[in-house]
Design a protein around this motif. Structure first.
Motif, mmCIF file in Angstrom:
data_model
loop_
_atom_site.group_PDB
_atom_site.id
_atom_site.type_symbol
_atom_site.label_atom_id
_atom_site.label_comp_id
_atom_site.label_asym_id
_atom_site.label_seq_id
_atom_site.Cartn_x
_atom_site.Cartn_y
_atom_site.Cartn_z
ATOM 1 N N LEU A 39 11.872 11.026 -24.808
ATOM 2 C CA LEU A 39 13.120 10.332 -24.527
ATOM 3 C C LEU A 39 13.000 8.842 -24.785
ATOM 4 N N VAL A 40 14.150 8.231 -25.003
ATOM 5 C CA VAL A 40 14.235 6.781 -25.197
ATOM 6 C C VAL A 40 15.118 6.230 -24.077
ATOM 7 N N LEU A 41 14.648 5.157 -23.450
ATOM 8 C CA LEU A 41 15.396 4.485 -22.382
ATOM 9 C C LEU A 41 15.876 3.146 -22.918
ATOM 10 N N LYS A 42 17.176 2.879 -22.765
ATOM 11 C CA LYS A 42 17.722 1.590 -23.202
ATOM 12 C C LYS A 42 18.650 1.057 -22.128
ATOM 13 N N ALA A 43 18.469 -0.214 -21.804
ATOM 14 C CA ALA A 43 19.397 -0.861 -20.877
ATOM 15 C C ALA A 43 20.589 -1.392 -21.658
ATOM 16 N N PHE A 44 21.738 -1.461 -20.984
ATOM 17 C CA PHE A 44 22.878 -2.165 -21.579
ATOM 18 C C PHE A 44 23.454 -3.116 -20.542
ATOM 19 N N GLY A 45 24.113 -4.145 -21.040
ATOM 20 C CA GLY A 45 24.702 -5.121 -20.130
ATOM 21 C C GLY A 45 25.193 -6.309 -20.923
ATOM 22 N N ALA A 46 25.999 -7.129 -20.262
ATOM 23 C CA ALA A 46 26.524 -8.316 -20.925
ATOM 24 C C ALA A 46 25.356 -9.192 -21.363
ATOM 25 N N GLY A 47 25.390 -9.665 -22.606
ATOM 26 C CA GLY A 47 24.342 -10.557 -23.092
ATOM 27 C C GLY A 47 23.109 -9.855 -23.614
ATOM 28 N N LEU A 59 10.376 3.673 -25.804
ATOM 29 C CA LEU A 59 10.324 4.937 -26.546
ATOM 30 C C LEU A 59 9.268 5.854 -25.943
ATOM 31 N N GLY A 60 9.342 7.125 -26.323
ATOM 32 C CA GLY A 60 8.252 8.054 -26.039
ATOM 33 C C GLY A 60 8.075 8.427 -24.578
ATOM 34 N N LEU A 61 9.158 8.488 -23.822
ATOM 35 C CA LEU A 61 9.048 8.817 -22.405
ATOM 36 C C LEU A 61 9.201 10.316 -22.157
ATOM 37 N N ARG A 62 8.516 10.781 -21.127
ATOM 38 C CA ARG A 62 8.764 12.124 -20.604
ATOM 39 C C ARG A 62 9.878 12.016 -19.568
#
Ligand code: ADP
Ligand code: MG
Length: 211
Positions: A39-47, A59-62
């Motif tokens: 899995l891939v983890l991505k944060a989102f937010g203003a800026g 990247l590369g998460l279980r």
């Protein structure tokens, strides 16, 4: 517009994007139970624009690692004054050739489709082809072939070639008649990267730059 919203527009236009979930708080094991590893983890937010520069892509998460990675990422971002509004957790696409596909508004010529070698090296490589929108199918075939790195797409040192027909179809979906370029009221637009592989193409990052 956040990455996951731009990807939703792409998905509705028929472009393959990774399966994923969007969560406002920290993702729980139940949130990610239906996704295939890695899995891939991505944060989102203003800026948060260049996410990897900000430490907002992992990247590369279980599945079992996602919750902890998210709280670590949230804390690291907060340390730099960035508030994560939430997270996108998505399936990691198989490796391939990373391409950039975008629509820019040229002051003289109007909407222009851009395609080239992409990913985090796009700006260093500066290997792109451009055509006025709407492009024809012949344009869509000519664009990948015109890149200095075209050999990477055809297959290189034992690596298989990518699905060029899928690349052509993507270029038509973005820049062809009736394509996404016609929605320029949403602003300029960039898929970077779309990962091209023998099995097809997957758009793993997308963003609109407001008009
Ligand atoms: P940035 O905002 O830094 O451009 P990206 O979403 O493009 O962030 O992620 C950075 C890099 O991580 C991409 O260029 C790509 O190599 C890789 N990546 C991101 N999402 C995925 C995914 N779902 N599958 C495979 N690789 C990914
Ligand atoms: Mg990107």
């Amino acid at each position: 517009m956040f990455e996951y919203q731009a990807k939703e527009l792409l998905r509705r236009a028929g472009v393959t994007v990774p399966r994923g979930v969007v969560v406002a708080g920290d993702p729980t094991p139940a949130d990610v139970a239906g996704l295939d590893e890695p899995l891939v983890l991505k944060a989102f937010g203003a800026g948060l624009v260049h996410k990897s520069d900000a430490g907002a892509v992992e990247l590369g998460l279980r599945r079992s690692q996602v919750a902890e990675a998210a709280s670590r990422m949230r804390a690291a971002l907060a340390g730099r004054g960035v508030t994560a509004a939430g997270f996108l957790v998505e399936e990691q696409a198989a490796a391939g050739v990373e391409l950039i596909v975008g629509v820019v508004r040229d002051p003289a010529f109007g909407p222009v489709l851009l395609a080239g070698l992409g990913g985090v090296w796009a700006e260093a490589l500066r290997d792109t082809a451009v055509r006025l929108c709407p492009i024809s199918e012949a344009d869509a075939r000519a664009m990948p072939a015109a890149l200095r790195g075209a050999a990477l797409l055809r297959g290189y040192r034992g690596r298989p070639g990518v699905d060029v027909d899928a690349v052509v179809k993507l270029l038509m979906t973005v820049g062809g008649p009736g394509g996404l370029w016609e929605r320029l009221e949403l602003g300029e637009f960039e898929i970077n990267p779309v990962i091209a592989a023998p099995s097809g193409v997957v758009a793993v990052d997308a963003r609109y730059l407001p008009a």
